[in-house]
Design a protein around this motif. Structure first.
Motif, short mmCIF file in Angstrom:
data_model
loop_
_atom_site.label_atom_id
_atom_site.label_comp_id
_atom_site.label_asym_id
_atom_site.label_seq_id
_atom_site.Cartn_x
_atom_site.Cartn_y
_atom_site.Cartn_z
N VAL A 87 51.80 38.15 40.77
CA VAL A 87 51.07 37.63 39.62
C VAL A 87 50.01 38.64 39.22
O VAL A 87 49.16 39.02 40.04
N GLU A 88 50.06 39.08 37.97
CA GLU A 88 49.07 40.04 37.47
C GLU A 88 47.91 39.28 36.86
O GLU A 88 47.77 39.18 35.64
N GLY A 89 47.06 38.71 37.71
CA GLY A 89 45.92 37.94 37.23
C GLY A 89 45.58 36.83 38.20
O GLY A 89 46.08 36.76 39.33
N ALA A 90 44.70 35.93 37.75
CA ALA A 90 44.21 34.84 38.60
C ALA A 90 45.19 33.69 38.66
O ALA A 90 46.09 33.57 37.82
N VAL A 91 45.01 32.83 39.65
CA VAL A 91 45.80 31.60 39.77
C VAL A 91 44.87 30.45 40.12
O VAL A 91 43.71 30.64 40.48
N GLY A 92 45.40 29.22 40.06
CA GLY A 92 44.62 28.03 40.35
C GLY A 92 44.76 27.57 41.79
O GLY A 92 44.83 28.38 42.71
N VAL A 93 44.87 26.26 41.98
CA VAL A 93 44.86 25.68 43.32
C VAL A 93 46.23 25.78 43.99
O VAL A 93 47.26 25.90 43.33
N GLU A 94 46.20 25.77 45.31
CA GLU A 94 47.39 25.65 46.16
C GLU A 94 48.41 26.78 45.97
O GLU A 94 49.62 26.57 46.12
N THR B 229 63.05 38.76 42.63
CA THR B 229 61.79 39.46 42.38
C THR B 229 61.23 38.96 41.06
O THR B 229 61.79 39.23 39.99
N ILE B 230 60.13 38.24 41.13
CA ILE B 230 59.54 37.61 39.95
C ILE B 230 58.18 38.25 39.66
O ILE B 230 57.33 38.36 40.55
N LEU B 231 57.98 38.65 38.43
CA LEU B 231 56.71 39.19 37.97
C LEU B 231 56.13 38.26 36.91
O LEU B 231 56.79 37.97 35.91
N ILE B 232 54.92 37.79 37.13
CA ILE B 232 54.21 36.96 36.15
C ILE B 232 53.10 37.82 35.55
O ILE B 232 52.12 38.14 36.23
N GLU B 233 53.29 38.22 34.30
CA GLU B 233 52.33 39.09 33.63
C GLU B 233 51.28 38.25 32.92
O GLU B 233 51.56 37.57 31.94
N GLY B 234 50.05 38.29 33.44
CA GLY B 234 48.98 37.47 32.91
C GLY B 234 48.74 36.27 33.81
O GLY B 234 49.69 35.59 34.20
N GLY B 235 47.50 36.03 34.15
CA GLY B 235 47.18 34.92 35.04
C GLY B 235 46.24 33.94 34.38
O GLY B 235 45.76 34.15 33.26
N SER B 236 45.97 32.84 35.07
CA SER B 236 45.06 31.82 34.58
C SER B 236 44.63 30.95 35.75
O SER B 236 45.43 30.67 36.65
N ALA B 237 43.38 30.50 35.72
CA ALA B 237 42.90 29.55 36.74
C ALA B 237 43.61 28.21 36.62
O ALA B 237 43.45 27.34 37.49
#
Length: 268
Positions: free
Chosen positions: A82-89, A58-66
């Motif tokens: 993911v708590e936020g945006a993500v980029g491609v793919e 169980t992985i939590l990524i706090e903060g996202g980015s394009a």
């Protein structure tokens, strides 16, 4: 296991190594040293994130980015949020487990998916679930659920599985579909189902322009649509209600194999 973003990254990052199967059995020190950079400047997971030890299933990524590319790529089991945006793919080649993105996702989210669940709570970019250049098949299994809007060519070359879009979709939704189901709660852009061979496209509010190579088959109460509604209801009550309405059926694309269909729910 928690990855807390230190600050906005200065370059695009490849987060594909941060999946449950890749992190299993590794110490925090080993995870900290994993390289994520995509330029000549070396960047490790420890440079980007504060890492708190926990269960790697169980992985939590706090903060996202394009600039977070390939999040959950090749994931086979477990959970990533993911708590936020993500980029491609994001979720490319996903075959099991669940990836949840609480923000927007860039182009090619769910590309080549074979199984599992990808949920995007914001909007998705172009070619949702579609193939990369040179590939002949897009998504071939699993459930891809977008709560916002999607860009052009959502479901391009879809072969199997479900793509659910609560909002609108851009032009050429379901282009070149091989099979599978694409459901769109809002309006689609021009020419949905362009050159589709088989499969089902549901359009909650129609499209800006339909291809003349679709034949109008009239209104129907389809048993298959009710069965689809029962499955879709597990993820989206809104889209399930649309499947349960009387449906106008357009058959096509008759410029290709012509065994696909576009379903248009009648107003109640």
């Amino acid at each position: 296991m928690t990855f807390s973003l230190r600050e906005a990254p200065a370059q695009r990052l490849d987060l594909s190594p941060l999946t449950p199967q890749n992190l299993a059995g590794k110490t925090v020190a080993e995870i900290t040293a994993i390289e994520l950079g995509t330029t000549r400047v070396r960047v490790t997971a420890g440079d980007i994130f504060r890492i708190v030890k926990g269960d790697p299933d169980t992985i939590l990524i706090e903060g996202g980015s394009a600039r977070f590319d390939r999040v959950g790529m090749g994931m086979t089991a477990g959970l990533i949020r993911v708590e936020g945006a993500v980029g491609v793919e994001a979720g490319r080649l996903l075959s099991g487990g669940q990836l949840t993105i609480r923000g927007d996702a860039g182009p090619f989210a769910g590309s080549g998916m074979k199984g599992g669940t990808l949920e995007i709570e914001g909007d998705a970019g172009e070619r949702l679930g579609g193939p990369l250049s040179g590939e002949t098949v897009g998504m071939s299994g699993g459930l891809l659920h977008v709560r916002g809007d999607a860009g052009p060519r959502a479901g391009d070359r879809l072969r199997r599985g479900f793509i659910l879009i609560e909002g609108r979709a851009g032009a050429y939704a379901g282009s070149r579909m091989i099979a599978g189901t694409l459901a769109i709660g809002g309006e689609a852009g021009e020419l949905p189902g362009y050159l589709m061979g088989r499969g089902t496209i549901l359009l909650g509010r129609g499209a800006t322009l339909f291809s003349p190579t679709f034949g109008d088959c009239g209104d129907h109460d389809l048993v298959a649509a009710r069965l689809l509604a029962d499955y879709v209801a597990q993820a989206s009550a809104k889209l399930a209600r649309l499947f349960r309405r009387p449906l106008r059926r357009l058959a096509g694309d008759l410029a290709a194999l012509g065994k696909g269909e576009i379903l248009l729910p009648r107003a109640q």
